[in-house]
Design an enzyme around this catalytic site. Structure first.
Site, PDB file in Angstrom:
ATOM      1  N   CYS A 133       0.843  -1.201   0.000  1.00  0.00           N
ATOM      2  CA  CYS A 133       0.000   0.000   0.000  1.00  0.00           C
ATOM      3  C   CYS A 133       0.880   1.253   0.000  1.00  0.00           C
ATOM      4  O   CYS A 133       1.345   1.700   1.062  1.00  0.00           O
ATOM      5  CB  CYS A 133      -0.930  -0.009   1.213  1.00  0.00           C
ATOM      6  N   CYS A 176      -0.572   4.107   2.095  1.00  0.00           N
ATOM      7  CA  CYS A 176      -0.419   3.958   3.550  1.00  0.00           C
ATOM      8  C   CYS A 176       1.030   4.180   3.997  1.00  0.00           C
ATOM      9  O   CYS A 176       1.273   4.784   5.036  1.00  0.00           O
ATOM     10  CB  CYS A 176      -0.817   2.555   4.010  1.00  0.00           C
ATOM     11  N   ASP A 177       1.986   3.673   3.223  1.00  0.00           N
ATOM     12  CA  ASP A 177       3.363   3.588   3.728  1.00  0.00           C
ATOM     13  C   ASP A 177       4.382   4.460   2.989  1.00  0.00           C
ATOM     14  O   ASP A 177       5.523   4.557   3.429  1.00  0.00           O
ATOM     15  CB  ASP A 177       3.844   2.124   3.645  1.00  0.00           C
TER      16      ASP A 177
END
Ligand code: NAP
Length: 302
Positions: free
Chosen positions: A131, A134-135
């Site tokens: 992701c 997300c990261d």
């Protein structure tokens, strides 16, 4: 006591949210279940530029709008970890609950496929991520490697350039992604492309990703690419564990439905990325959800 709903929808992504909107507006008692945050794959997507009528916006924003609308006409939304769906339309949850429905829509989507190479599993969360949204921010000014040449790989590579230097590794000498995204990638000077190589092993030092071993598909020569992050975007697999016993999936695991999104088991439907189809997009998922809910409404009104 066993609860009962006209419709239980499993999965609160675009397909599930749209089905919830249509069913609850039509007056069906509707339960929308998900075992994670609502929004499905949208919440892992940086930008959506091809949902008609909605100018380019973040996946999270579109997901939240869909979810709010999905529950604004009386549908109930609950956390639910579905273990099994039975032929007589009972939804069994991991906490022991059993929910009876007149109809069920499976809208569970797909999950990211793993590379299945040494070093991958143990480094998930330690540099291996599925992701970028997300990261990505964890990799500011670092080198990251994206594996795959599909729409997901290229779109998320573009997002990652906000933070990191990106190398995309593809196994053929052509991309699978749409031309317009390819052109953006090829003209971005923070992206390097390595063609005709496959990942063989993920390396780590002190519990963090330190590099990846790549093999040239023609010469079989290997090289080590140093990096801090690895983002595999090598396709998706359908999430159909809960319906394994029903025999309604094709050889690749996707659910087989008719034009009404109904499976061969009356009252059990599927919608969105989890069904057998050619085009997996937000717009086709919402389309499926609407068709399924409307058909269920007509069937239950008979
Ligand atoms: P995809 O289109 O199936 O692409 C997977 C990529 O990974 C391909 O380039 C494939 O290479 C490569 N690959 C597969 N296995 C590999 C392995 N073991 N090692 C190295 N490379 C490997 O998957 P996706 O990008 O996740 O997209 C899934 C679906 O969602 C598609 O239908 C896509 O169009 C859709 N989608 C649409 C959008 C959008 O329209 N904005 C955004 C995201 C996804 P080969 O090409 O050589 O097979």
């Amino acid at each position: 006591m066993e609860r009962h709903f006209n419709l239980v929808i499993i999965g609160a992504g675009p397909a599930g949210c749209t089905a919830s909107l249509y069913a609850s507006r039509a007056g069906l008692s509707t339960l929308l279940l998900d075992n994670g945050a609502p929004g499905g794959k949208l919440i892992k997507t940086f930008e959506i530029a091809n949902y008609p009528g909605v100018p380019t916006q973040s996946g999270v924003d579109l997901a939240m709008k869909m979810f709010e609308q999905a529950t604004s006409f009386g549908a109930l939304y609950e956390y639910g970890d579905v273990m099994e769906v039975t032929e007589d339309k009972v939804v069994k949850l991991s906490d022991g609950q059993e929910i009876k429905a007149d109809a069920i829509i499976l809208a569970t989507g797909t999950k990211e496929r793993l590379l299945h190479i040494p070093g991958e599993q143990e480094n998930i969360g330690r540099g291996v991520s599925f992701c970028a949204v997300c990261d990505g921010a964890f990799f500011k000014d670092k080198d990251v490697v994206v594996i795959g040449g599909g729409n997901s790989a290229l779109e998320e590579s573009l997002y990652l350039t906000k933070f990191a230097n990106v190398t995309i590794v593809i196994r053929r000498d052509v991309f699978r992604a749409e031309k317009s995204i390819q052109e953006q990638v090829e003209s971005n000077d923070k992206i390097k492309i390595i063609k005709k190589h496959i990942p063989k092993e993920i390396l780590s030092e002190n519990g963090k990703v330190s590099g990846i071993v790549l093999e040239n598909v023609d010469t079989k020569e290997t090289q080590i690419l140093s990096c801090s992050g690895i983002f595999p975007y090598v396709g998706q697999d359908p999430m159909t564990q809960s319906i394994q016993k029903l025999g309604i999936c094709d050889q690749r695991g996707y659910v087989i439905v008719d034009n009404n999104m109904e499976t061969k088991i009356k009252g059990i439907y599927a919608a969105g990325d989890v069904i057998q189809k050619d085009l997996r997009q937000v717009v086709t998922a919402t389309n499926d959800g609407a068709i399924a809910a409307q058909h269920i409404f007509h069937e239950l009104s008979k």
